[in-house]
Enzyme design. Sequence first.
Site, short mmCIF file in Angstrom:
data_model
loop_
_atom_site.label_atom_id
_atom_site.label_comp_id
_atom_site.label_asym_id
_atom_site.label_seq_id
_atom_site.Cartn_x
_atom_site.Cartn_y
_atom_site.Cartn_z
CE LYS A 1 -33.94 34.23 -10.13
NZ LYS A 1 -35.12 34.30 -9.26
CD GLU B 1 -37.10 41.54 -7.55
OE1 GLU B 1 -37.78 42.34 -8.23
OE2 GLU B 1 -37.16 40.31 -7.71
CB SER C 1 -31.79 26.80 -10.92
OG SER C 1 -30.90 26.99 -9.84
#
Lengths: 401, 273
Positions: free
Chosen positions: A94, A116, A383
């Site tokens: 991210k 969000e 990830s």
Amino acid sequence: MAVHDHDLPDATGHFGPYGGVFVAETLIAALDELREAYAAAQRDPQFLAEFDHDLQHYVGRPSPLYHARRWSERLGGAQIYLKREDLNHTGAHKINNCIGQALLARRMHKPRVIAETGAGQHGVATATVAARFGMECVVYMGAEDIHRQAANVYRMKLLGATVVPVESGSRTLKDALNEAMRDWVTRVADTFYIIGTVAGPHPYPMMVRDFQSVIGRECIRQMQEQCGRQPDAVIACVGGGSNAMGIFHPYLAAAGVRLIGVEAAGEGIASGRHAASLTAGQPGVLHGNRTYLLQDENGQIIETHSISAGLDYPGVGPEHAWLKDSGRAEYVGVTDGEALQAFHDLCRIEGIIPALESSHALAYASRLAPSLAPDAILLVNLSGRGDKDMHTVADKSGIRF
Amino acid sequence: MGRIEQAFARLQGEGRKALIPFITAGDPDPGLTVPLLRTLVRAGADVIELGVPFSDPMADGPTIQRASERALAKGVSLRQVLSLVATFRGEDRRTPIVLMGYANPIEAMGVEAFAAAAAAAGVDGVLVVDYPPEESADFAAALQRHAIDPIFLLAPTSSDARIAQVGALASGYIYYVSLKGVTGSATLDVAAVAARIPEIRARTGVPVGVGFGIRDAATAAAVARIADAVVVGSRLIEEIERSAAATACDNVLTLLSGIRHAIDAAAPATGEP
């Protein structure tokens, strides 16, 4: 077909019939401003150099490509390579996107960023970059997710962010996205909305993909260095789909490489309790773009289920919708149980605690590997790391801290 | 001439401004929707905007979202909204009904099927919040084939080029969002709104209604002086929300009648078309 899959979106933000700008008029000017600012930044060598610099020195890139030798041997088939996005600063992919968007926010003189978050990973990454760039940060998070991800909530607060619980709707990621959009439309002059996945109105799906594509570009180089060739298949989990687009996109033009997106099948597709929009959804319009959605026969968005909060979303990025229809990528489902098994296997066999999201991709790799020859290569995007999931996994195992 | 155009022509002849109340269909119960529609007409509504409940009303504030959630909890679907309109239309041939909602329930039904069903039910206009003009040329065309007006939003941030783009597709009226924010937000800057209206009228050639942030008779009167129509939504929903089912219609009648009187008593507009 007039354009190649990898040339999309078109000038109006469409991937075939998907994507687009489905927002109220009140947001159009803000999106126009963002599109122009991003287009200018992409052509600015200084912006690109800053982005690369931060990825290297702040995020810790390039992330390693790791041959999971023991796990591959156990499975008795293809060799599995893991792209270690879990080793990034803040523990997931991210941050790549957040660095890019925060640099853009700074260029646009927006002192306040909002986001969000579902699992909390994107919220933590946003709070992190906001702290570093000295920006005010507000994170919207479903009340249900706040309960599931208490440690990440505390992390965001430590980093100086305000975490706003969202009590509307299903009190999860989709409702947090609605609330963040409302904040943005109200404070559009001083606020930059850092969307965490490859969804939302144009230019977000393209922009987030571009920032995340560093993952796939590194893989192409690292695979060549370590194996002298590219993998037979690339496997990544898909919620909104940002880590998958990041690793898929540089491979779109490599026709011999299978691209496999793994959705959360929850308690099984037949149970109805899942989050597999591409596998079991229908095209529709939500959150600013046209894409596959989990909805009832009246077009109402339905509540989804996954053991992993980060995959618990009823839509999916529009480029994935296009890759599914065009056949360039395949999309499959993995259940909560299969993901948990892969989680435990990677812990015990490789000494790596994966995120439950990534465990879905690992589970599919473990299903596919035994059917392939030992010289076949599977590249899995790991990830994120699983520290945030300790409570969920312990709970499933009947363990209390 | 459609019912919306007739309504505005009639009002212009009388030197009056339109009152456009908004309620959500099926809130708090589908059984109350037609009685509420009748009440709105008794209170002096010229056009009625009827909200189609949606699970993710991104452009609405908490008040209208709660109304949507109450309606959805009662299982209200787009098909049922259309049948409520048909019932109302059976007894009122004059008051235009504009459906206001989000794209997905309409796409789930199919754009062409929706346009046909809406026309059959007696719907006069449709405003899809998340269909900006660049995504809705086909939709607007489908509506117009069935003599339904596509209603569009414009905002303080809309450029001149966009106003012209909307003008090319819109008929009925334009809904001007008076402030930055979601429905039910707090304040409205009448002077800022007044500055934009003549320009929008000139570029689009249709009447301009103003909404978002109109919470009392005084603001409604101020808006009536500068716009062709006054849209009142969240304030009405709040009234319905805090009323018992038995008194909801009476309370809405009192509130909206007060706003109607204030609009009619407002000084004639200086910026008449």
